[in-house]
Design a protein around this motif. Structure first.
Motif, PDB file in Angstrom:
ATOM      1  N   UNK A 148      -4.658  18.267 -14.817  1.00 58.49           N
ATOM      2  CA  UNK A 148      -5.363  17.034 -14.409  1.00 58.49           C
ATOM      3  C   UNK A 148      -4.021  16.164 -13.944  1.00 58.49           C
ATOM      4  N   UNK A 149      -2.915  15.919 -14.442  1.00 60.65           N
ATOM      5  CA  UNK A 149      -1.863  15.180 -13.780  1.00 60.65           C
ATOM      6  C   UNK A 149      -1.483  15.927 -12.452  1.00 60.65           C
ATOM      7  N   UNK A 150      -1.419  17.080 -12.474  1.00 59.05           N
ATOM      8  CA  UNK A 150      -0.877  17.650 -10.924  1.00 59.05           C
ATOM      9  C   UNK A 150      -1.935  17.329 -10.009  1.00 59.05           C
ATOM     10  N   UNK A 151      -3.238  17.363 -10.187  1.00 60.69           N
ATOM     11  CA  UNK A 151      -4.422  17.115  -9.453  1.00 60.69           C
ATOM     12  C   UNK A 151      -4.295  15.405  -8.859  1.00 60.69           C
ATOM     13  N   UNK A 152      -3.882  14.657  -9.920  1.00 61.14           N
ATOM     14  CA  UNK A 152      -3.741  13.333  -9.510  1.00 61.14           C
ATOM     15  C   UNK A 152      -2.853  13.032  -8.621  1.00 61.14           C
ATOM     16  N   UNK A 153      -1.538  13.573  -8.834  1.00 60.09           N
ATOM     17  CA  UNK A 153      -0.430  13.501  -7.797  1.00 60.09           C
ATOM     18  C   UNK A 153      -0.713  14.066  -6.557  1.00 60.09           C
ATOM     19  N   UNK A 154      -1.599  15.180  -6.428  1.00 63.10           N
ATOM     20  CA  UNK A 154      -1.715  15.814  -5.177  1.00 63.10           C
ATOM     21  C   UNK A 154      -2.923  14.782  -4.373  1.00 63.10           C
ATOM     22  N   UNK A 155      -3.730  14.138  -5.296  1.00 59.54           N
ATOM     23  CA  UNK A 155      -4.530  13.437  -4.502  1.00 59.54           C
ATOM     24  C   UNK A 155      -4.260  12.014  -4.011  1.00 59.54           C
ATOM     25  N   UNK A 156      -3.027  11.380  -5.001  1.00 59.06           N
ATOM     26  CA  UNK A 156      -2.535  10.263  -4.487  1.00 59.06           C
ATOM     27  C   UNK A 156      -1.576  10.450  -3.144  1.00 59.06           C
ATOM     28  N   UNK A 157      -1.000  11.612  -3.102  1.00 61.27           N
ATOM     29  CA  UNK A 157       0.007  11.994  -1.857  1.00 61.27           C
ATOM     30  C   UNK A 157      -0.715  12.201  -0.816  1.00 61.27           C
ATOM     31  N   UNK A 158      -1.715  13.162  -0.757  1.00 66.11           N
ATOM     32  CA  UNK A 158      -2.489  13.903   0.134  1.00 66.11           C
ATOM     33  C   UNK A 158      -3.902  13.432   0.535  1.00 66.11           C
ATOM     34  N   UNK A 159      -4.461  12.828  -0.388  1.00 63.80           N
ATOM     35  CA  UNK A 159      -5.770  12.732  -0.307  1.00 63.80           C
ATOM     36  C   UNK A 159      -6.784  13.514  -0.989  1.00 63.80           C
ATOM     37  N   UNK A 186       0.898  -1.237  -0.106  1.00 71.20           N
ATOM     38  CA  UNK A 186       0.056   0.142   0.006  1.00 71.20           C
ATOM     39  C   UNK A 186       0.747   1.249  -0.015  1.00 71.20           C
ATOM     40  N   UNK A 187       0.696   2.442  -0.987  1.00 72.80           N
ATOM     41  CA  UNK A 187       1.209   3.342  -0.958  1.00 72.80           C
ATOM     42  C   UNK A 187       1.248   4.242   0.329  1.00 72.80           C
ATOM     43  N   UNK A 188       2.161   5.217   0.568  1.00 75.52           N
ATOM     44  CA  UNK A 188       2.100   6.026   1.617  1.00 75.52           C
ATOM     45  C   UNK A 188       1.032   6.804   1.560  1.00 75.52           C
ATOM     46  N   UNK A 189       0.516   7.170   0.213  1.00 71.49           N
ATOM     47  CA  UNK A 189      -0.610   8.211   0.360  1.00 71.49           C
ATOM     48  C   UNK A 189      -1.916   7.594   0.779  1.00 71.49           C
ATOM     49  N   UNK A 190      -1.937   6.241   0.522  1.00 71.27           N
ATOM     50  CA  UNK A 190      -3.219   5.566   0.903  1.00 71.27           C
ATOM     51  C   UNK A 190      -3.517   5.824   2.473  1.00 71.27           C
ATOM     52  N   UNK A 191      -2.634   6.071   3.136  1.00 73.22           N
ATOM     53  CA  UNK A 191      -2.774   5.994   4.652  1.00 73.22           C
ATOM     54  C   UNK A 191      -3.483   7.334   5.022  1.00 73.22           C
ATOM     55  N   UNK A 192      -3.727   8.035   4.052  1.00 75.02           N
ATOM     56  CA  UNK A 192      -4.317   9.320   4.504  1.00 75.02           C
ATOM     57  C   UNK A 192      -5.806   9.309   4.114  1.00 75.02           C
ATOM     58  N   UNK A 193      -6.329   8.076   3.505  1.00 72.21           N
ATOM     59  CA  UNK A 193      -7.556   7.954   2.725  1.00 72.21           C
ATOM     60  C   UNK A 193      -8.502   7.487   4.165  1.00 72.21           C
ATOM     61  N   UNK A 194      -9.675   7.650   4.192  1.00 71.86           N
ATOM     62  CA  UNK A 194     -10.570   8.716   3.199  1.00 71.86           C
ATOM     63  C   UNK A 194     -10.556  10.032   4.245  1.00 71.86           C
ATOM     64  N   UNK A 195     -10.883  11.133   3.281  1.00 67.85           N
ATOM     65  CA  UNK A 195     -10.994  12.426   4.066  1.00 67.85           C
ATOM     66  C   UNK A 195     -12.525  12.740   3.969  1.00 67.85           C
ATOM     67  N   UNK A 196     -12.719  13.657   4.900  1.00 69.65           N
ATOM     68  CA  UNK A 196     -14.236  14.283   4.205  1.00 69.65           C
ATOM     69  C   UNK A 196     -14.230  14.861   2.989  1.00 69.65           C
ATOM     70  N   UNK A 197     -15.361  14.455   2.144  1.00 66.90           N
ATOM     71  CA  UNK A 197     -15.520  15.055   1.091  1.00 66.90           C
ATOM     72  C   UNK A 197     -16.473  16.183   1.134  1.00 66.90           C
ATOM     73  N   UNK A 198     -16.250  17.087   0.148  1.00 67.34           N
ATOM     74  CA  UNK A 198     -17.053  18.301   0.003  1.00 67.34           C
ATOM     75  C   UNK A 198     -18.299  17.711  -0.803  1.00 67.34           C
ATOM     76  N   UNK A 199     -19.448  18.587  -0.924  1.00 70.62           N
ATOM     77  CA  UNK A 199     -20.612  18.197  -1.395  1.00 70.62           C
ATOM     78  C   UNK A 199     -20.149  17.926  -3.080  1.00 70.62           C
ATOM     79  N   UNK A 200     -19.221  18.362  -3.631  1.00 68.93           N
ATOM     80  CA  UNK A 200     -19.191  18.190  -4.955  1.00 68.93           C
ATOM     81  C   UNK A 200     -18.167  17.110  -5.319  1.00 68.93           C
ATOM     82  N   UNK A 201     -17.573  16.417  -4.360  1.00 68.74           N
ATOM     83  CA  UNK A 201     -16.601  15.173  -4.388  1.00 68.74           C
ATOM     84  C   UNK A 201     -17.217  14.080  -4.972  1.00 68.74           C
ATOM     85  N   UNK A 202     -17.896  14.119  -6.152  1.00 65.88           N
ATOM     86  CA  UNK A 202     -18.283  12.892  -6.766  1.00 65.88           C
ATOM     87  C   UNK A 202     -18.371  13.043  -8.352  1.00 65.88           C
ATOM     88  N   UNK A 203     -18.480  12.161  -9.077  1.00 62.17           N
ATOM     89  CA  UNK A 203     -18.539  12.310 -10.354  1.00 62.17           C
ATOM     90  C   UNK A 203     -19.555  12.743 -10.917  1.00 62.17           C
TER      91      UNK A 203
END
Length: 264
Positions: A51-62, A1-18
């Protein structure tokens, strides 16, 4: 499991869905449909870079750390400049999910028995959720209908093609498998997060709790739970083992599908 996974889940905003953004603009972005010639000074970045920067951020920090401002900072842009590429976080999430889907492995399924095909689909999704834990917590009941989603869906349905199932049953069977994989992935992510948050391994946590549990827990009152829990805990070295849960559960999923497929 990557290090970033340890910070999941975090509280989502009301728009944090597809599909929480404007559907037309989202589809234009997903399929890179230009809304007209670019005007003004030469752009310093691109939709793909955002998009690539956002994925890197979400992977690392949730996913909780994902904001347009944080993405802008990562790219060395102002927040307002970032909005010229993606209109908001809602659309950005769809672009992120679709990119992750587009980059998944798609092994050839054509010559495999159906069980091996389904196992392969489950395995590739589990690997994706390990690399990108935030995806496991992002509701996709309205999936991002981009090229990544289209390719993923078409490829995974091939695991059930030619087995005599009607189209609705094929779709339901795929949903059944992916639902199982996601549920196990979430528990694995939560387990890693608990270890990181407490700064203790499962073994250390149980060692610390054991003296008090010995005082309050009566195994005579809960004999089956005490016996099974103790045996399973010794086997796994913890209360839960993600690999065992995945292997055991997937075998039961396949057995259930066999009743549907092999009895037709």
């Amino acid at each position: 499991m990557d290090d970033g996974s340890a910070q999941q889940p975090q509280r989502r905003g009301k728009q944090d869905r597809s599909s929480a953004g404007d559907p037309v603009r989202t589809l234009e972005l997903l399929w890179r449909i230009s809304s007209g010639p670019a005007r003004g000074p030469k752009q310093r970045s691109s939709v793909d870079a955002v998009v690539a920067a956002a994925i890197e951020l979400a992977d690392a920090e949730g996913i909780g750390a994902l904001t347009m401002r944080a993405v802008a900072t990562k790219l060395g842009l102002t927040p307002m400049a970032t909005y010229t590429y993606v209109p908001g976080k809602a659309e950005l999430l769809d672009l992120m999910v679709d990119k992750v889907y587009r980059e998944m492995d798609r092994p050839d399924l054509s010559d495999l028995p159906w069980r091996d095909r389904v196992n392969t689909i489950a395995m590739t999704n589990r690997a994706m959720l390990t690399r990108h834990p935030w995806v496991a917590y992002l509701p996709t009941t309205r999936p991002p209908l981009g090229p990544g989603m289209a390719a993923k869906y078409d490829h995974e349905l091939r695991a059930f093609d030619g087995l005599g199932l009607d189209d609705v049953t094929m779709d339901a069977s795929l949903t059944y498998v992916l639902g199982f994989v996601t549920s196990v992935a979430r528990i694995a992510i939560d387990t890693a997060r608990a270890a990181a948050d407490s700064a203790m391994t499962d073994h250390q946590w149980w060692e610390r709790a054991a003296p008090l549990l010995a005082q309050v827990f009566d195994p005579q009152q809960y004999p089956v739970g005490a016996r099974v829990g103790s045996t399973a805990g010794q086997a796994h070295g913890a209360a839960y083992n993600a690999d065992h849960a995945y292997e055991f559960g997937l075998a039961r999923v396949l057995d259930g599908l066999a009743q549907l497929i092999e009895n037709r």
